[in-house]
Design a protein around this motif. Structure first.
Motif, PDB file in Angstrom:
ATOM      1  N   ILE A   8      10.384   4.193   2.052  1.00 20.58           N
ATOM      2  CA  ILE A   8      11.478   3.308   1.632  1.00 20.58           C
ATOM      3  C   ILE A   8      11.493   3.180   0.108  1.00 20.58           C
ATOM      4  O   ILE A   8      12.561   3.137  -0.508  1.00 20.58           O
ATOM      5  CB  ILE A   8      11.310   1.902   2.270  1.00 20.58           C
ATOM      6  CG1 ILE A   8      11.179   1.993   3.799  1.00 20.58           C
ATOM      7  CG2 ILE A   8      12.393   0.933   1.826  1.00 20.58           C
ATOM      8  CD1 ILE A   8      12.384   2.320   4.561  1.00 20.58           C
ATOM      9  N   GLY A   9      10.305   3.111  -0.493  1.00 17.02           N
ATOM     10  CA  GLY A   9      10.227   2.979  -1.950  1.00 17.02           C
ATOM     11  C   GLY A   9      10.927   4.135  -2.645  1.00 17.02           C
ATOM     12  O   GLY A   9      11.686   3.943  -3.595  1.00 17.02           O
ATOM     13  N   ARG A  10      10.686   5.351  -2.128  1.00 19.24           N
ATOM     14  CA  ARG A  10      11.315   6.537  -2.740  1.00 19.24           C
ATOM     15  C   ARG A  10      12.836   6.458  -2.613  1.00 19.24           C
ATOM     16  O   ARG A  10      13.569   6.719  -3.569  1.00 19.24           O
ATOM     17  CB  ARG A  10      10.768   7.799  -2.065  1.00 19.24           C
ATOM     18  CG  ARG A  10      11.319   9.085  -2.610  1.00 19.24           C
ATOM     19  CD  ARG A  10      10.647  10.293  -1.982  1.00 19.24           C
ATOM     20  NE  ARG A  10       9.233  10.392  -2.339  1.00 19.24           N
ATOM     21  CZ  ARG A  10       8.776  10.811  -3.513  1.00 19.24           C
ATOM     22  NH1 ARG A  10       9.632  11.158  -4.459  1.00 19.24           N
ATOM     23  NH2 ARG A  10       7.492  10.878  -3.765  1.00 19.24           N
ATOM     24  N   LEU A  11      13.316   6.084  -1.419  1.00 19.83           N
ATOM     25  CA  LEU A  11      14.773   5.986  -1.196  1.00 19.83           C
ATOM     26  C   LEU A  11      15.388   4.875  -2.051  1.00 19.83           C
ATOM     27  O   LEU A  11      16.480   5.023  -2.608  1.00 19.83           O
ATOM     28  CB  LEU A  11      15.064   5.693   0.288  1.00 19.83           C
ATOM     29  CG  LEU A  11      14.742   6.815   1.286  1.00 19.83           C
ATOM     30  CD1 LEU A  11      14.894   6.306   2.714  1.00 19.83           C
ATOM     31  CD2 LEU A  11      15.656   8.008   1.042  1.00 19.83           C
ATOM     32  N   LEU A  12      14.672   3.764  -2.143  1.00 16.74           N
ATOM     33  CA  LEU A  12      15.176   2.628  -2.926  1.00 16.74           C
ATOM     34  C   LEU A  12      15.292   3.010  -4.404  1.00 16.74           C
ATOM     35  O   LEU A  12      16.291   2.693  -5.065  1.00 16.74           O
ATOM     36  CB  LEU A  12      14.230   1.429  -2.757  1.00 16.74           C
ATOM     37  CG  LEU A  12      14.613   0.157  -3.505  1.00 16.74           C
ATOM     38  CD1 LEU A  12      15.902  -0.446  -2.948  1.00 16.74           C
ATOM     39  CD2 LEU A  12      13.477  -0.879  -3.434  1.00 16.74           C
ATOM     40  N   ALA A  13      14.285   3.725  -4.898  1.00 13.70           N
ATOM     41  CA  ALA A  13      14.313   4.147  -6.307  1.00 13.70           C
ATOM     42  C   ALA A  13      15.520   5.048  -6.567  1.00 13.70           C
ATOM     43  O   ALA A  13      16.178   4.940  -7.598  1.00 13.70           O
ATOM     44  CB  ALA A  13      13.011   4.867  -6.659  1.00 13.70           C
ATOM     45  N   ARG A  17      18.453   4.349  -9.067  1.00 11.30           N
ATOM     46  CA  ARG A  17      18.310   5.308 -10.177  1.00 11.30           C
ATOM     47  C   ARG A  17      17.160   4.911 -11.108  1.00 11.30           C
ATOM     48  O   ARG A  17      17.291   4.863 -12.334  1.00 11.30           O
ATOM     49  CB  ARG A  17      19.615   5.426 -10.967  1.00 11.30           C
ATOM     50  CG  ARG A  17      20.745   5.990 -10.130  1.00 11.30           C
ATOM     51  CD  ARG A  17      21.904   6.436 -10.996  1.00 11.30           C
ATOM     52  NE  ARG A  17      22.874   7.193 -10.238  1.00 11.30           N
ATOM     53  CZ  ARG A  17      23.817   6.652  -9.474  1.00 11.30           C
ATOM     54  NH1 ARG A  17      23.912   5.348  -9.356  1.00 11.30           N
ATOM     55  NH2 ARG A  17      24.670   7.411  -8.819  1.00 11.30           N
ATOM     56  N   LEU A  18      16.038   4.621 -10.481  1.00  9.60           N
ATOM     57  CA  LEU A  18      14.829   4.267 -11.238  1.00  9.60           C
ATOM     58  C   LEU A  18      13.726   5.262 -10.882  1.00  9.60           C
ATOM     59  O   LEU A  18      13.751   5.850  -9.790  1.00  9.60           O
ATOM     60  CB  LEU A  18      14.362   2.854 -10.856  1.00  9.60           C
ATOM     61  CG  LEU A  18      15.222   1.685 -11.324  1.00  9.60           C
ATOM     62  CD1 LEU A  18      14.715   0.385 -10.710  1.00  9.60           C
ATOM     63  CD2 LEU A  18      15.216   1.591 -12.850  1.00  9.60           C
ATOM     64  N   PRO A  19      12.751   5.423 -11.770  1.00 10.60           N
ATOM     65  CA  PRO A  19      11.600   6.256 -11.397  1.00 10.60           C
ATOM     66  C   PRO A  19      10.839   5.614 -10.234  1.00 10.60           C
ATOM     67  O   PRO A  19      10.839   4.385 -10.095  1.00 10.60           O
ATOM     68  CB  PRO A  19      10.729   6.266 -12.653  1.00 10.60           C
ATOM     69  CG  PRO A  19      11.518   5.638 -13.736  1.00 10.60           C
ATOM     70  CD  PRO A  19      12.643   4.861 -13.120  1.00 10.60           C
ATOM     71  N   SER A  61       4.567  -1.182 -16.946  1.00 10.24           N
ATOM     72  CA  SER A  61       5.866  -0.543 -17.239  1.00 10.24           C
ATOM     73  C   SER A  61       6.986  -1.345 -16.607  1.00 10.24           C
ATOM     74  O   SER A  61       6.822  -1.943 -15.550  1.00 10.24           O
ATOM     75  CB  SER A  61       5.955   0.863 -16.662  1.00 10.24           C
ATOM     76  OG  SER A  61       4.718   1.414 -16.456  1.00 10.24           O
ATOM     77  N   ASP A  62       8.124  -1.283 -17.274  1.00 10.43           N
ATOM     78  CA  ASP A  62       9.336  -1.906 -16.740  1.00 10.43           C
ATOM     79  C   ASP A  62      10.155  -0.851 -16.023  1.00 10.43           C
ATOM     80  O   ASP A  62      10.023   0.342 -16.289  1.00 10.43           O
ATOM     81  CB  ASP A  62      10.181  -2.425 -17.906  1.00 10.43           C
ATOM     82  CG  ASP A  62      10.023  -3.919 -18.046  1.00 10.43           C
ATOM     83  OD1 ASP A  62       9.443  -4.523 -17.131  1.00 10.43           O
ATOM     84  OD2 ASP A  62      10.472  -4.452 -19.072  1.00 10.43           O
ATOM     85  N   GLY A  63      11.030  -1.291 -15.139  1.00  9.05           N
ATOM     86  CA  GLY A  63      12.056  -0.396 -14.624  1.00  9.05           C
ATOM     87  C   GLY A  63      11.547   0.717 -13.754  1.00  9.05           C
ATOM     88  O   GLY A  63      11.847   1.889 -13.981  1.00  9.05           O
TER      89      GLY A  63
END
Ligand SMILES: Nc1ncnc2c1ncn2[C@@H]1O[C@H](COP(=O)(O)OP(=O)(O)O)[C@@H](O)[C@H]1O
Ligand SMILES: O=C(O)C1=C[C@@H](OP(=O)(O)O)[C@@H](O)[C@H](O)C1
Ligand SMILES: [Mg+2]
Length: 163
Positions: A8-13, A17-19, A61-63
């Protein structure tokens, strides 16, 4: 384990449009060894040391979207770093779904036990209050495909008051 954090983390990113970072992958890259090897050679405590170093550095890190391992909440330093650095999503799954989703994978050393279902139930009893302590939103993942879980996370995060 098996709640879907990495998936889910990968899909959410991607949606945001975040790393994307997965603390387990980061630990493996920094160590040059896989997680079963780290548990075998350095024990769970050795793995937790590495996990804390990775989480605390990624939280600077941010973002980005960060998927942690399921045991990351055990250390208060990790809970504090996660809380301070952004929004925390607790993906909940029943033990039955956790068993189904982890059955084919051999890379979770804590589940190399005669009764992985009992291990998962015991871990959830200890960890559930810790997840709830730091979560901004709690999402039920049982019987919901990953895309639907991602949509709910986006809606629930949107509805939160700005920090
Ligand atoms: N909502 C879901 N519904 C069905 N299968 C899922 C769901 N989320 C994850 N999975 C599957 O479960 C397995 C474990 O997911 P993973 O993302 O590795 O979980 P975690 O990182 O929380 O341990 C993977 O095979 C993944 O495709
Ligand atoms: O719950 C745990 O203690 C662990 C979960 C795993 O990650 P996932 O939750 O992504 O499976 C991994 O960090 C390690 O095997 C320990
Ligand atoms: Mg994972």
């Amino acid at each position: 384990m098996g709640a879907g954090k990495s998936t889910i983390g990968r899909l959410l990113a991607k949606e945001l449009r975040l790393p994307f970072k997965d603390s387990d992958k980061e630990i493996e890259q920094r160590t040059g060894a896989d997680i079963p090897w780290i548990f075998d050679v350095e024990g769970e405590q050795g793995f937790r040391e590495r996990e804390q170093a990775v989480i605390c550095s990624l939280c600077e890190s941010d973002g980005l979207v960060l998927a942690t391992g399921g045991g990351a909440v055990l250390r208060p330093q990790n809970r504090q770093a996660l809380r301070n650095c952004g929004r925390v999503v607790y993906l909940h799954a029943s033990v039955e779904q956790q068993i189904d989703r982890t059955a084919r994978d051999r890379n979770r050393p804590l589940l190399r036990a005669p009764n992985p279902g009992q291990v998962l139930a015991d871990l959830l009893a200890i960890r559930d209050p810790l997840y709830r302590e730091i979560a901004d939103v709690i999402i039920e993942t049982d019987e919901r495909p990953p895309r639907m879980v991602v949509q709910e996370i986006l809606e629930r995060l949107e509805a939160l008051a700005p920090r």
